[in-house]
Design an enzyme around this catalytic site. Structure first.
Site, PDB file in Angstrom:
ATOM      1  N   ASP A 110      44.995  43.450  32.242  1.00  0.00           N
ATOM      2  CA  ASP A 110      44.978  42.722  33.511  1.00  0.00           C
ATOM      3  C   ASP A 110      44.451  43.643  34.607  1.00  0.00           C
ATOM      4  OD1 ASP A 110      46.237  40.077  34.799  1.00  0.00           O
ATOM      5  OD2 ASP A 110      46.522  41.764  36.182  1.00  0.00           O
ATOM      6  N   ILE A 111      43.517  43.126  35.420  1.00  0.00           N
ATOM      7  CA  ILE A 111      42.956  43.924  36.516  1.00  0.00           C
ATOM      8  C   ILE A 111      44.009  44.057  37.617  1.00  0.00           C
ATOM      9  CG2 ILE A 111      41.120  44.068  38.241  1.00  0.00           C
ATOM     10  CD1 ILE A 111      39.352  42.436  36.382  1.00  0.00           C
ATOM     11  N   GLU A 148      41.951  37.125  35.821  1.00  0.00           N
ATOM     12  CA  GLU A 148      41.634  38.538  35.621  1.00  0.00           C
ATOM     13  C   GLU A 148      42.288  39.094  34.361  1.00  0.00           C
ATOM     14  OE1 GLU A 148      45.250  38.504  38.461  1.00  0.00           O
ATOM     15  OE2 GLU A 148      43.574  37.207  37.891  1.00  0.00           O
TER      16      GLU A 148
END
Length: 412
Positions: free
Chosen positions: A269-270, A313
């Site tokens: 996950d960003i 994301e």
């Protein structure tokens, strides 16, 4: 090597050509030759073999009419050898004009020989043999699979050769009746050329319709393949989408399950992506997603696995054969690759690159169909642990029989 099909437009143009025209475009003519040459060659060889047998059997009729020696001399001495040579030399690797020559010339010899025996015998046998020659010419046009242009040449040569023999061998007083018979034969031969024309036109139409169906089938297959690609691909990053990832996960469980092997899952996950979008806009956010996706797919440790974008994301990585150590190494390699890409994060005043948090889990496929789902859930739990521990970290969620969760902090 796969042969390229003629274009659909060329096929449709050929199908709509006037019925009186046989010839198609150059590409279609070449394709038609390649498609039909073997079958046409086999039929021509069969016809020559039949003609050879008929030529030999006709000697009995010659003997019945008292012309045994003449029949033997012409049929066995000339016609049979020519038919045999044509039969032996006629092969599918020869050009069309050579095939026409090797098949047509022996048949021409056979047709002319029938008329010549009658003309040499004279008297009542002239009409008998000339009528037989006309019937044979009718049969040739009806049954012999020559190309139409070759059939026309054969028919014209037969008419001219028979006429020349009649003028040469017959007495002037008998010539009028003989010419009348020959003219009748010529009319019959010319009219029956339409049978050859229709047969070739039909075979060409069958070929064109086959091309059309093949082209349509290929277009449908390509459309289905494209539809399948679109249904399994994330349009923004080009990675697999959530649906395709879950299908790959189920497939991997079945594959490694046969060997009771390991498999590993990463959830990526960003970090602070909402702040990125709020500061730079969704266009820049899309560029960031594409850049991160490219880094994930380029990490050597995941080259044998499956990388997918699950949505927003969030990304996922599946590594068949990866145990705890291997999946942790792959997760750290991903975290480091994104950080080293140094994508500026506009959501922070200080200079900070875009980073990712990674959750890792590994499991053994032991025949349990839910092993993939359980491992994916543990990887998701590990991702939350990475987020809670300050982000830009890799966390591992063990199975119930493994030690407690492990978090790998970012390098100082």
């Amino acid at each position: 090597m796969i042969e390229q099909l003629p274009s659909a437009d060329a096929v449709e143009a050929a199908l709509s050509r006037p019925r009186y025209r046989l010839r198609m475009g150059a590409d279609l003519e070449a394709a038609f030759d390649r498609s039909t040459v073997r079958a046409r060659t086999a039929r021509l060889r069969h016809f020559l073999a039949f003609a050879l047998c008929a030529d030999i059997l006709a000697i009995a009729l010659d003997a019945w009419h008292g012309a045994l020696l003449l029949g033997l001399a012409i049929r066995l001495g000339l016609v049979a050898p020519v038919l045999l040579v044509g039969l032996l030399l006629l092969t599918s690797n020869r050009p069309s004009w050579q095939q026409g020559l090797l098949a047509g010339l022996p048949v021409l010899c056979g047709l002319v020989s029938i008329a010549s025996i009658g003309l040499l015998l004279g008297g009542r046998y002239v009409e008998l043999y000339l009528s037989a020659a006309g019937m044979a010419a009718f049969f040739v046009n009806a049954a012999m699979p020559l190309r139409f242009v070759h059939a026309v040449i054969l028919a014209g040569s037969n008419i001219l050769a028979t006429l020349g023999l009649a003028v040469t061998l017959c007495a002037p007083g008998d010539l009028d009746d003989i010419l009348a018979t020959l003219c009748f034969n010529a009319v019959v031969v010319v009219l029956t050329l339409s049978m050859n024309f229709g047969r070739e036109g039909g075979s060409r139409d069958v070929f064109l319709h086959g091309l059309r169906e093949t082209s349509q089938a290929m277009a449908l297959a390509e459309a289905n393949a494209e539809l399948m690609r679109l249904s399994t691909t994330d349009h923004l990053t080009g990675l697999l989408n959530r649906r395709a990832f879950h299908a790959r996960l189920e497939s991997a469980i079945r594959t490694v399950g046969a060997k009771h092997g390991w498999f590993g899952v990463l959830m990526v996950d960003i970090d602070h992506f909402k702040a990125f979008n709020d500061s730079a806009g969704h266009g820049a956010g899309d560029d960031c997603l594409r850049a991160v996706a490219g880094r994930l797919a380029a990490v050597p440790l995941v080259s044998d696995g499956t990388v997918a974008r699950l949505g927003g994301e969030e990304f996922a990585v599946l590594l068949p054969g990866a145990d705890r150590n291997a999946i942790l190494m792959a997760g750290e390699a991903i975290r480091r690759a994104v950080e080293e890409r140094a994508i500026p994060h506009p959501g922070f005043a200080e200079s900070r690159p875009v980073t990712v948090s990674v959750g890792a889990a590994a499991g053994k496929a032991d025949g349990d169909a839910t092993a993939g789902t359980r491992t994916l859930k543990r990887a998701d739990e590990a991702l939350y642990a990475s987020k809670a521990s300050g982000r830009n970290t890799v966390s591992y969620a063990p199975d119930t029989v493994e030690p407690t969760p492990v978090t790998i902090p970012a390098a100082a």
